[in-house]
Design a protein around this motif. Structure first.
Motif, short mmCIF file in Angstrom:
data_model
loop_
_atom_site.label_atom_id
_atom_site.label_comp_id
_atom_site.label_asym_id
_atom_site.label_seq_id
_atom_site.Cartn_x
_atom_site.Cartn_y
_atom_site.Cartn_z
N THR A 8 0.33 10.71 11.87
CA THR A 8 0.98 10.43 10.58
C THR A 8 2.45 10.82 10.60
OG1 THR A 8 0.82 10.80 8.19
CG2 THR A 8 0.31 12.69 9.61
N ASP A 9 2.79 11.91 11.32
CA ASP A 9 4.19 12.31 11.42
C ASP A 9 4.98 11.33 12.28
OD1 ASP A 9 3.78 14.57 9.85
OD2 ASP A 9 3.24 15.82 11.55
N ARG A 10 4.34 10.83 13.34
CA ARG A 10 5.01 9.84 14.19
C ARG A 10 5.30 8.56 13.40
NH1 ARG A 10 1.13 11.39 18.15
NH2 ARG A 10 0.10 9.36 18.03
N LYS A 11 4.34 8.15 12.59
CA LYS A 11 4.54 6.96 11.78
C LYS A 11 5.67 7.17 10.76
CE LYS A 11 -0.04 4.83 12.04
NZ LYS A 11 -1.23 4.37 11.27
N ARG A 12 5.67 8.36 10.17
CA ARG A 12 6.72 8.67 9.19
C ARG A 12 8.10 8.62 9.85
NH1 ARG A 12 7.02 11.32 4.23
NH2 ARG A 12 8.95 12.46 3.83
N GLN A 13 8.21 9.21 11.04
CA GLN A 13 9.49 9.20 11.73
C GLN A 13 9.88 7.79 12.16
OE1 GLN A 13 11.58 11.93 11.97
NE2 GLN A 13 13.01 10.28 12.51
N ALA A 14 8.87 6.99 12.56
CA ALA A 14 9.15 5.59 12.93
C ALA A 14 9.69 4.81 11.73
CB ALA A 14 7.88 4.93 13.45
N ILE A 15 9.18 5.11 10.55
CA ILE A 15 9.66 4.44 9.34
C ILE A 15 11.11 4.83 9.05
CG2 ILE A 15 9.36 4.30 6.83
CD1 ILE A 15 6.30 4.73 7.39
N VAL A 16 11.40 6.12 9.17
CA VAL A 16 12.77 6.58 8.94
C VAL A 16 13.72 5.95 9.95
CG1 VAL A 16 14.31 8.59 8.96
CG2 VAL A 16 12.05 8.75 7.87
N ASP A 17 13.32 5.93 11.23
CA ASP A 17 14.16 5.34 12.27
C ASP A 17 14.39 3.85 12.01
OD1 ASP A 17 14.29 7.79 13.52
OD2 ASP A 17 12.76 7.33 15.01
N ALA A 18 13.33 3.16 11.57
CA ALA A 18 13.45 1.73 11.28
C ALA A 18 14.37 1.50 10.09
CB ALA A 18 12.06 1.13 10.99
N ALA A 19 14.26 2.36 9.08
CA ALA A 19 15.13 2.23 7.90
C ALA A 19 16.59 2.43 8.28
CB ALA A 19 14.71 3.23 6.84
N ILE A 20 16.85 3.42 9.12
CA ILE A 20 18.23 3.65 9.57
C ILE A 20 18.77 2.41 10.27
CG2 ILE A 20 19.64 4.97 11.20
CD1 ILE A 20 17.81 7.37 10.59
N GLY A 41 6.70 -1.13 12.99
CA GLY A 41 5.41 -1.45 13.60
C GLY A 41 4.24 -0.89 12.81
N VAL A 42 4.42 -0.80 11.48
CA VAL A 42 3.35 -0.31 10.61
C VAL A 42 3.18 -1.29 9.45
CG1 VAL A 42 3.85 2.10 11.20
CG2 VAL A 42 4.92 1.08 9.17
N SER A 43 2.13 -1.08 8.68
CA SER A 43 1.90 -1.95 7.53
C SER A 43 2.82 -1.55 6.37
CB SER A 43 0.45 -1.86 7.06
OG SER A 43 0.18 -0.58 6.52
N LYS A 44 3.05 -2.48 5.47
CA LYS A 44 3.86 -2.18 4.29
C LYS A 44 3.18 -1.09 3.47
CE LYS A 44 6.08 -4.46 0.34
NZ LYS A 44 6.26 -5.77 -0.36
N ARG A 45 1.86 -1.11 3.45
CA ARG A 45 1.13 -0.07 2.70
C ARG A 45 1.41 1.31 3.28
NH1 ARG A 45 -5.43 -0.10 1.49
NH2 ARG A 45 -5.49 1.87 0.34
N THR A 46 1.49 1.39 4.60
CA THR A 46 1.78 2.68 5.25
C THR A 46 3.16 3.16 4.84
OG1 THR A 46 0.36 2.19 7.15
CG2 THR A 46 2.08 3.85 7.46
N VAL A 47 4.13 2.25 4.78
CA VAL A 47 5.48 2.63 4.35
C VAL A 47 5.44 3.22 2.95
CG1 VAL A 47 7.79 1.80 3.78
CG2 VAL A 47 6.62 0.93 5.81
N TYR A 48 4.73 2.55 2.04
CA TYR A 48 4.68 3.03 0.65
C TYR A 48 3.86 4.31 0.53
CZ TYR A 48 7.11 -0.93 -1.43
OH TYR A 48 8.08 -1.83 -1.81
N ASN A 49 2.91 4.53 1.42
CA ASN A 49 2.16 5.79 1.40
C ASN A 49 3.08 6.98 1.68
OD1 ASN A 49 -0.31 4.66 0.78
ND2 ASN A 49 -1.00 4.53 2.90
N HIS A 50 4.07 6.75 2.54
CA HIS A 50 5.01 7.82 2.88
C HIS A 50 6.19 7.87 1.91
CE1 HIS A 50 3.36 9.24 6.74
NE2 HIS A 50 3.00 7.98 6.95
N PHE A 51 6.65 6.68 1.51
CA PHE A 51 7.84 6.60 0.65
C PHE A 51 7.57 5.58 -0.46
CE2 PHE A 51 9.27 7.61 4.98
CZ PHE A 51 9.90 8.83 4.75
N PRO A 52 7.30 6.07 -1.68
CA PRO A 52 6.96 5.17 -2.78
C PRO A 52 8.04 4.16 -3.14
CG PRO A 52 6.30 7.42 -3.30
CD PRO A 52 7.12 7.49 -2.05
#
Length: 204
Positions: A8-20, A41-52
C-alpha cells in the motif's frame, strides 16, 4: 537498512510520483486523476482511496517538499567551533538538497502551480520562509556569541541561501540546466561564505 515498503505504501508513492510527472508535463488544472492512475499503474479507485481529491494529492507533494527542506536544517550553533567552518558545513548541506533530483521535481511542480494560483503561491512562500527561519536563528546565535555585529541575521540568511539558489536552483528549475559539478559547487559555497565574512566583519 530501511525495511521494504508495504504494497500500500508503494502504491501511494507511485501515485505521488505519477502526479509529479503529470503536473510537470501538463499542469495541475489539465491533469486528471484518470491520467495519474494510468501513469501510476493503479486503478482510479486506488488513487481516490489514498487521495480523495486532486487538491489533497497536491498538498501531499507540498508536504514532501517541506519535509525535504526540514531534513537539512543546520546543526545547532557551536561557540567552540570556528564560524567559517560551521558556515561551510551549513551551506554544503543546503547545496546537497538543491542537487537532489526528487526535491527539484517537487519544487518545479509547486512553483508552476504557484504561478497559476496566487493563493497557493502566498501559502508556499509563507511555509518556505518558516522553514528557512532555522538558518536565521543559527545566525542570531552566532551574532549573540559576538562572531559578527554589522549584519542583520534575517537579511544575511536570505542572502546566503539566495546566493546558492542563483547557481544551483533557479537555473535548474526554470531553464533545465544541469546540476553543478562538485568543483563548481565547492566554489559557490566557499565564495558565498567569504563574501559573508568580509561583509559582516565576522570573526572566522
Amino acid at each position: 537498512m530501511n525495511a521494504p515498503l508495504k504494497l500500500t505504501d508503494r502504491k501511494r508513492q507511485a501515485i505521488v510520483d505519477a502526479a509529479i510527472a503529470e503536473f510537470r508535463a501538463s499542469g495541475f488544472e489539465s491533469t486528471s486523476m484518470d491520467k495519474i492512475a494510468a501513469t501510476a499503474g493503479v486503478s482510479k479507485r486506488t488513487v481516490y482511496n489514498h487521495f480523495p481529491s486532486k487538491d489533497e494529492l497536491f498538498e501531499q507533494i507540498l508536504h514532501e517538499l517541506w519535509n525535504s527542506t526540514a531534513a537539512v536544517g543546520p546543526a545547532p550553533y557551536d561557540p567552540a567551533r570556528p564560524l567559517r567552518e560551521q558556515l561551510l558545513e551549513l551551506l554544503n548541506k543546503k547545496m546537497e538538497l538543491l542537487h537532489d533530483a526528487y526535491f527539484l521535481d517537487l519544487a518545479r511542480v509547486a512553483i508552476a502551480e504557484g504561478i497559476h494560483s496566487p493563493q497557493r503561491a502566498q501559502e508556499m512562500v509563507a511555509r518556505l520562509s518558516a522553514k528557512e527561519e532555522a538558518v536565521t536563528n543559527w545566525l542570531r546565535a552566532a551574532q549573540a556569541d559576538g562572531k559578527f555585529a554589522r549584519a542583520d541575521p534575517f537579511i544575511v540568511s536570505q542572502m546566503l541561501q539566495g546566493q546558492l539558489k542563483t547557481f544551483a536552483f533557479w537555473p535548474q528549475v526554470t531553464m533545465g540546466q544541469p546540476p553543478l559539478d562538485p568543483e563548481m559547487r565547492d566554489k559557490v559555497v566557499e565564495a558565498t561564505v567569504e563574501m559573508f565574512l568580509a561583509y559582516a566583519n565576522a570573526t572566522a
